[in-house]
Design an enzyme around this catalytic site. Structure first.
Site, PDB file in Angstrom:
ATOM      1  CB  THR A   1      -0.937  -0.007   1.231  1.00 25.17           C
ATOM      2  OG1 THR A   1      -1.499  -1.312   1.387  1.00 25.17           O
ATOM      3  CG2 THR A   1      -2.061   1.011   1.071  1.00 25.17           C
TER       4      THR A   1
ATOM      5  N   GLY B   1       3.530  -5.523  10.511  1.00 25.36           N
ATOM      6  CA  GLY B   1       4.772  -6.282  10.458  1.00 25.36           C
ATOM      7  C   GLY B   1       4.765  -7.426   9.468  1.00 25.36           C
TER       8      GLY B   1
ATOM      9  CD  GLU C   1       6.179  -1.082   9.210  1.00 23.73           C
ATOM     10  OE1 GLU C   1       6.064  -1.265   7.989  1.00 23.73           O
ATOM     11  OE2 GLU C   1       5.564  -1.764  10.041  1.00 23.73           O
TER      12      GLU C   1
HETATM   13  C1  5RP Z   1       5.114  -3.960   6.954  1.00 24.23           C
HETATM   14  C2  5RP Z   1       3.761  -3.580   7.436  1.00 24.23           C
HETATM   15  C3  5RP Z   1       2.740  -3.253   6.388  1.00 24.23           C
HETATM   16  O1  5RP Z   1       2.241  -1.996   6.635  1.00 24.23           O
HETATM   17  C4  5RP Z   1       1.629  -4.260   6.455  1.00 24.23           C
HETATM   18  O2  5RP Z   1       2.196  -5.571   6.362  1.00 24.23           O
HETATM   19  C5  5RP Z   1       0.628  -4.061   5.328  1.00 24.23           C
HETATM   20  O3  5RP Z   1       1.235  -4.364   4.105  1.00 24.23           O
HETATM   21  P1  5RP Z   1       0.519  -4.200   2.715  1.00 24.23           P
HETATM   22  O4  5RP Z   1       0.294  -2.758   2.500  1.00 24.23           O
HETATM   23  O5  5RP Z   1       1.493  -4.818   1.739  1.00 24.23           O
HETATM   24  O6  5RP Z   1      -0.781  -4.990   2.760  1.00 24.23           O
HETATM   25  O7  5RP Z   1       3.475  -3.502   8.601  1.00 24.23           O
HETATM   26  O8  5RP Z   1       5.956  -4.338   8.007  1.00 24.23           O
END
Ligand code: 5RP
Length: 222
Positions: free
Chosen positions: A31, A95, A103
């Protein structure tokens, strides 16, 4: 819309929160990758970003966005990141991409956390998605036993090549299945207090300030 189109939709909606923000905190994930791509169009309007992972750093540098070390800047006005799950109280489980520790650091140093998710990520209770716990490698088995005591089933994260996943901080990740997280703040504190744990993927003590949800016909703001 596909899930990826919903991610792109919500990433674009986050742009209005970074208007006039000189240094933007940038999370990690698919995202956020869309968000970074949108930032390329407005890169002349801000000084640069603080990144939460090597992956996001590389993506931003490739398109000419300056990436600052967190130590070079003061508090960040706005941090934009995705989540694997988010509750109506704006507590998050994060995560999935393995960047949870950085983060959490960038989120803590930011005044406003804008969480961008597609509608599949909203839940009433966290824990269906396995909870990532980043650990110092020598503590892995001990922490895993502590996770079992808490009712979870820890699984060491592996790469496609069949070797343990190593985070940007040279640590390993246990993905803890089957936790029913009714009190995310208490569980975040408990897990983070276990020796050997760097941090867990619960973002409840410092939750989101705004949650944007890509829902196809509209973007919902919480
Ligand atoms: C990475 C994260 C991401 O924000 C979470 O896994 C969502 O990922 P995506 O946007 O690919 O669905 O915490 O450590």
């Amino acid at each position: 819309m596909t899930q990826d189109e919903l991610k792109r939709q919500v990433a674009e909606a986050a742009l209005k929160y970074v208007k006039d923000v000189p240094i933007i905190g940038v999370g990690t994930g698919s995202t956020v990758n869309h968000f970074i791509d949108f930032l390329a169009d407005i890169k002349q309007d801000f000084e640069g970003a603080v990144s939460s992972s090597r992956m996001s750093t590389e993506r931003m540098q490739k398109i000419g966005i300056r990436v600052f070390d967190l130590n070079e800047v003061g508090d960040i006005e706005v941090y934009v990141d995705g989540a694997d799950e988010v509750t109506p109280h704006k507590a998050m489980l994060k995560g999935g991409g393995g960047a949870l520790t950085r983060e959490k650091i960038v989120a803590a140093a930011s005044k406003k956390f804008i969480c961008i998710v597609d509608e599949t990520k909203t839940v009433d209770v966290l824990g269906k998605f396995p909870l990532p716990v980043e650990v110092i490698p020598m503590s892995r088995s001990y922490v895993a036993r502590e996770m079992v005591k808490l009712g979870g089933q820890p699984v060491l994260r592996m790469t496609k090549e069949g070797v343990p996943f190593i985070s940007d901080n040279h640590c390993e990740i246990l993905d803890v299945h089957n936790l029913n997280i009714l009190d995310p703040i208490a569980l975040e504190k408990t897990i983070n207090n276990i020796p050997g744990v760097i941090t867990c993927g619960l973002f409840a003590m410092r939750g989101a300030d705004v949650v944007l949800i890509g829902a196809g016909d509209k973007v919902i703001t919480r």
